[in-house]
Design a protein around this motif. Structure first.
Motif, PDB file in Angstrom:
ATOM      1  N   ALA A 324       6.453  25.084  48.783  1.00 53.66           N
ATOM      2  CA  ALA A 324       7.132  24.725  47.540  1.00 53.66           C
ATOM      3  C   ALA A 324       8.365  23.874  47.820  1.00 53.66           C
ATOM      4  N   ASP A 325       9.152  24.258  48.800  1.00 52.98           N
ATOM      5  CA  ASP A 325      10.362  23.505  49.132  1.00 52.98           C
ATOM      6  C   ASP A 325      10.015  22.083  49.572  1.00 52.98           C
ATOM      7  N   ARG A 326       8.998  21.947  50.403  1.00 53.78           N
ATOM      8  CA  ARG A 326       8.608  20.614  50.865  1.00 53.78           C
ATOM      9  C   ARG A 326       8.066  19.773  49.710  1.00 53.78           C
ATOM     10  N   PHE A 327       7.290  20.412  48.857  1.00 50.30           N
ATOM     11  CA  PHE A 327       6.703  19.692  47.726  1.00 50.30           C
ATOM     12  C   PHE A 327       7.793  19.167  46.800  1.00 50.30           C
ATOM     13  N   SER A 328       8.795  19.978  46.512  1.00 50.64           N
ATOM     14  CA  SER A 328       9.870  19.544  45.613  1.00 50.64           C
ATOM     15  C   SER A 328      10.693  18.431  46.253  1.00 50.64           C
ATOM     16  N   ARG A 329      10.974  18.530  47.537  1.00 53.95           N
ATOM     17  CA  ARG A 329      11.746  17.469  48.196  1.00 53.95           C
ATOM     18  C   ARG A 329      10.978  16.152  48.202  1.00 53.95           C
ATOM     19  N   MET A 330       9.681  16.219  48.472  1.00 48.25           N
ATOM     20  CA  MET A 330       8.865  15.004  48.459  1.00 48.25           C
ATOM     21  C   MET A 330       8.883  14.343  47.088  1.00 48.25           C
ATOM     22  N   THR A 331       8.736  15.159  46.043  1.00 50.03           N
ATOM     23  CA  THR A 331       8.684  14.613  44.688  1.00 50.03           C
ATOM     24  C   THR A 331      10.024  14.056  44.256  1.00 50.03           C
ATOM     25  N   ALA A 333      12.234  12.805  46.102  1.00 54.56           N
ATOM     26  CA  ALA A 333      12.501  11.580  46.847  1.00 54.56           C
ATOM     27  C   ALA A 333      11.799  10.383  46.221  1.00 54.56           C
ATOM     28  N   MET A 334      10.642  10.605  45.586  1.00 55.94           N
ATOM     29  CA  MET A 334       9.930   9.539  44.879  1.00 55.94           C
ATOM     30  C   MET A 334       9.292  10.127  43.634  1.00 55.94           C
ATOM     31  N   PRO A 335      10.035  10.198  42.526  1.00 50.95           N
ATOM     32  CA  PRO A 335       9.544  10.885  41.318  1.00 50.95           C
ATOM     33  C   PRO A 335       8.267  10.299  40.735  1.00 50.95           C
ATOM     34  N   GLU A 336       7.986   9.040  41.024  1.00 50.66           N
ATOM     35  CA  GLU A 336       6.798   8.412  40.431  1.00 50.66           C
ATOM     36  C   GLU A 336       5.506   8.852  41.096  1.00 50.66           C
ATOM     37  N   ILE A 337       5.604   9.555  42.207  1.00 51.10           N
ATOM     38  CA  ILE A 337       4.412   9.818  43.001  1.00 51.10           C
ATOM     39  C   ILE A 337       3.421  10.749  42.294  1.00 51.10           C
ATOM     40  N   LEU A 338       3.916  11.756  41.566  1.00 56.74           N
ATOM     41  CA  LEU A 338       2.997  12.705  40.924  1.00 56.74           C
ATOM     42  C   LEU A 338       2.303  12.142  39.692  1.00 56.74           C
ATOM     43  N   PRO A 339       2.993  11.354  38.832  1.00 58.67           N
ATOM     44  CA  PRO A 339       2.238  10.731  37.746  1.00 58.67           C
ATOM     45  C   PRO A 339       1.073   9.885  38.247  1.00 58.67           C
ATOM     46  N   GLN A 388       6.662  22.862  37.599  1.00 55.63           N
ATOM     47  CA  GLN A 388       8.110  23.018  37.604  1.00 55.63           C
ATOM     48  C   GLN A 388       8.780  21.791  38.214  1.00 55.63           C
ATOM     49  N   VAL A 389       8.194  21.297  39.295  1.00 56.11           N
ATOM     50  CA  VAL A 389       8.760  20.120  39.954  1.00 56.11           C
ATOM     51  C   VAL A 389       8.710  18.913  39.017  1.00 56.11           C
ATOM     52  N   ILE A 390       7.578  18.734  38.352  1.00 55.77           N
ATOM     53  CA  ILE A 390       7.406  17.567  37.487  1.00 55.77           C
ATOM     54  C   ILE A 390       8.318  17.643  36.268  1.00 55.77           C
ATOM     55  N   ASP A 391       8.239  18.730  35.521  1.00 54.29           N
ATOM     56  CA  ASP A 391       8.890  18.804  34.221  1.00 54.29           C
ATOM     57  C   ASP A 391      10.368  19.172  34.308  1.00 54.29           C
ATOM     58  N   ILE A 396      16.168  17.130  34.761  1.00 54.66           N
ATOM     59  CA  ILE A 396      17.432  16.889  35.466  1.00 54.66           C
ATOM     60  C   ILE A 396      17.426  15.516  36.148  1.00 54.66           C
ATOM     61  N   ARG A 397      16.532  14.644  35.693  1.00 55.29           N
ATOM     62  CA  ARG A 397      16.465  13.256  36.155  1.00 55.29           C
ATOM     63  C   ARG A 397      16.275  13.156  37.666  1.00 55.29           C
ATOM     64  N   PHE A 398      15.590  14.110  38.215  1.00 55.77           N
ATOM     65  CA  PHE A 398      15.281  14.132  39.647  1.00 55.77           C
ATOM     66  C   PHE A 398      16.528  13.904  40.499  1.00 55.77           C
ATOM     67  N   ASP A 399      17.605  14.503  40.031  1.00 59.48           N
ATOM     68  CA  ASP A 399      18.845  14.506  40.809  1.00 59.48           C
ATOM     69  C   ASP A 399      18.624  15.415  42.023  1.00 59.48           C
ATOM     70  N   GLY A 400      18.524  14.802  43.204  1.00 58.83           N
ATOM     71  CA  GLY A 400      18.104  15.533  44.382  1.00 58.83           C
ATOM     72  C   GLY A 400      19.202  16.211  45.162  1.00 58.83           C
ATOM     73  N   ARG A 401      20.324  16.522  44.529  1.00 57.38           N
ATOM     74  CA  ARG A 401      21.355  17.274  45.231  1.00 57.38           C
ATOM     75  C   ARG A 401      20.854  18.670  45.572  1.00 57.38           C
ATOM     76  N   ALA A 402      21.417  19.219  46.625  1.00 57.98           N
ATOM     77  CA  ALA A 402      20.931  20.501  47.144  1.00 57.98           C
ATOM     78  C   ALA A 402      20.929  21.586  46.081  1.00 57.98           C
ATOM     79  N   GLU A 403      21.935  21.608  45.209  1.00 55.59           N
ATOM     80  CA  GLU A 403      22.018  22.650  44.182  1.00 55.59           C
ATOM     81  C   GLU A 403      20.835  22.552  43.208  1.00 55.59           C
ATOM     82  N   ASN A 404      20.465  21.334  42.840  1.00 52.42           N
ATOM     83  CA  ASN A 404      19.330  21.172  41.932  1.00 52.42           C
ATOM     84  C   ASN A 404      18.017  21.563  42.602  1.00 52.42           C
TER      85      ASN A 404
END
Length: 423
Positions: A324-331, A333-339, A388-391, A396-404
């Motif tokens: 899950a952690d790897r999947f969220s970081r990958m997404t 990093a490039m939010p367009e990849i899952l669509p 959860q990762v997508i929606d 949160i506009r794919f703000d990839g800060r550690a807290e998000n």
């Protein structure tokens, strides 16, 4: 731009001559006589068939004549209801949003105590979503083809739906940070909507119960603190790759994700990578070849992440969370990849579709196999975690800060592990 988008509004209904036959089918033959009648719900029937076709195969590959044939009328008869295919897309997206909101409002009773109120609301939305499962994902993936004014109008309906859910959650947690309430509402709706992204079968009763359980797992999640608002210029991370092939692939994924495969052009992709269109063909034979490469690259990344998580894990549940952690970081990093990965299958060459669908399925099964309990239900949990990762990411506009990322990971952990998430 998409053809026929100038007709942004729904077409007015004109009197038509398509009819219902005595045997229940539409149309008449030369030998039939008597008054012609059309079903009172013909327009709604057309819209639902169109929504299903667009959701399953994408907006562009579907033809108006196909929709008409599915309904049992001719193409000209359909045009008496809707001026063009784009008007059908707007109608389908708008009807889906409004009916989902209506289902939520019909299930919501603010007079109830918070827990029974939320349970009734969740079950009502879930039951409606199961009923329209095949077309329920239309807006999620195909909204990029809507004109801005149409998308904005439909978004108002979804905002009201979100606010309805958030109000019920606020009753359960009256002292919670409003940001947490909003995030839980988005996560809850995402989990319910995730069933539209796959076809795993489960009886309606079991599925409603499972969705309700997953939603309560989300509601009970201990969310880490939200990050502070960004002040000043954001920190830019990452350096560009030198390989022109990799640049083209990266830009193609971004453009396909933002605009859709059919709206993208080789010229645009080449320009984004700093070369002309003819030079693109040195690296990829066609736009379809670029799309296939994007699918292969994404599937490889997911598989590599799964393998790394398994190698590092100390238990099956630990492996599931690491994936899950790897999947969220990958997404992020490039939010367009899952669509692209989940909505452009119909644009792949036929020879690629079966193989890549098998890769997707295997990645989900690898993940689901790490979860305890019924394996069919585990697959639903994996898809809900992906959602959860997508929606929530979009929220949160794919703000990839550690807290998000920690907040998204907490939600995914609860969805995957349920009552065992704290272990």
């Amino acid at each position: 731009m998409v053809a026929d988008r100038s007709e942004a509004a729904l077409a007015s209904v004109r009197p038509d001559s398509d009819s219902s036959r005595p045997d229940g089918r539409s149309g008449t033959t030369d030998s039939e006589s008597g008054p012609r009648r059309r079903p009172k719900n013909r327009k709604a029937q057309i819209v639902r068939v169109a929504a299903r076709a667009f959701a399953e195969r994408g907006y562009h590959p579907v033809g108006v004549d196909e929709i008409a044939a599915e309904v049992g009328i001719s193409g000209p008869a359909l045009y008496r209801h809707f001026r063009n295919k784009y008007a059908l897309l707007v109608a389908a997206a708008e009807m889906g949003a409004q009916q989902l909101l209506d289902a939520a409002k019909a299930s919501d009773n603010p007079e109830l105590e918070p827990e029974p109120r939320l349970t009734a609301l969740i079950r009502g939305i879930a039951e409606y979503t199961i009923d329209v499962r095949r077309e329920g994902g239309l807006y999620r993936w195909e909204r990029r083809y809507l004109e801005r004014e149409d998308r904005a109008r439909i978004r108002v309906v979804y905002t009201e739906l979100h606010d309805t859910v958030a109000a019920a959650i606020a009753g359960l947690y009256p002292d919670a940070d409003p940001a947490d309430t909003q995030l839980r509402a988005a996560a809850l709706l995402s989990a319910i909507g995730s069933i539209t992204a796959h076809r795993t079968a489960l009886s309606t009763t079991r599925l409603v119960n499972l969705i309700t359980e997953i939603c309560w797992d989300i509601l009970r999640t201990d969310l880490p603190p939200a990050p502070a608002p960004i002040t000043g210029d954001p920190i830019l991370r990452g350096l560009p790759v030198i390989s022109k092939r990799e640049q083209l692939l990266t830009e193609a994924i971004r453009i396909f994700g933002r605009q859709g495969y059919h709206e993208a052009s080789i010229e645009e992709i080449g320009a984004a990578a700093g070369i002309n269109a003819s030079s693109v063909y040195r690296y990829f034979a066609s736009k379809a070849d670029l799309l296939a490469a994007a699918f292969n690259r994404t599937g490889e990344r997911v598989a590599i992440g799964n393998n790394e998580a398994l190698a590092e894990a100390t238990s099956r549940s630990d492996a599931a969370v690491r994936i899950a952690d790897r999947f969220s970081r990958m997404t992020f990093a490039m939010p367009e990849i899952l669509p692209v990965y989940f909505s452009e299958f119909s644009n792949l060459p036929a020879s690629e579709q079966h193989r890549l669908r098998s890769v997707q399925r295997q990645n989900v099964l690898e993940w689901a196999n790490l979860l305890d309990g019924d394996q069919v239900e585990a697959r639903f949990r994996v898809h809900a975690a992906i959602a959860q990762v997508i929606d929530v990411g979009r929220r949160i506009r794919f703000d990839g800060r550690a807290e998000n990322l920690a907040r998204v990971s907490a939600l995914m952990r609860s969805v995957l592990l349920g009552g065992n998430a704290g272990e």
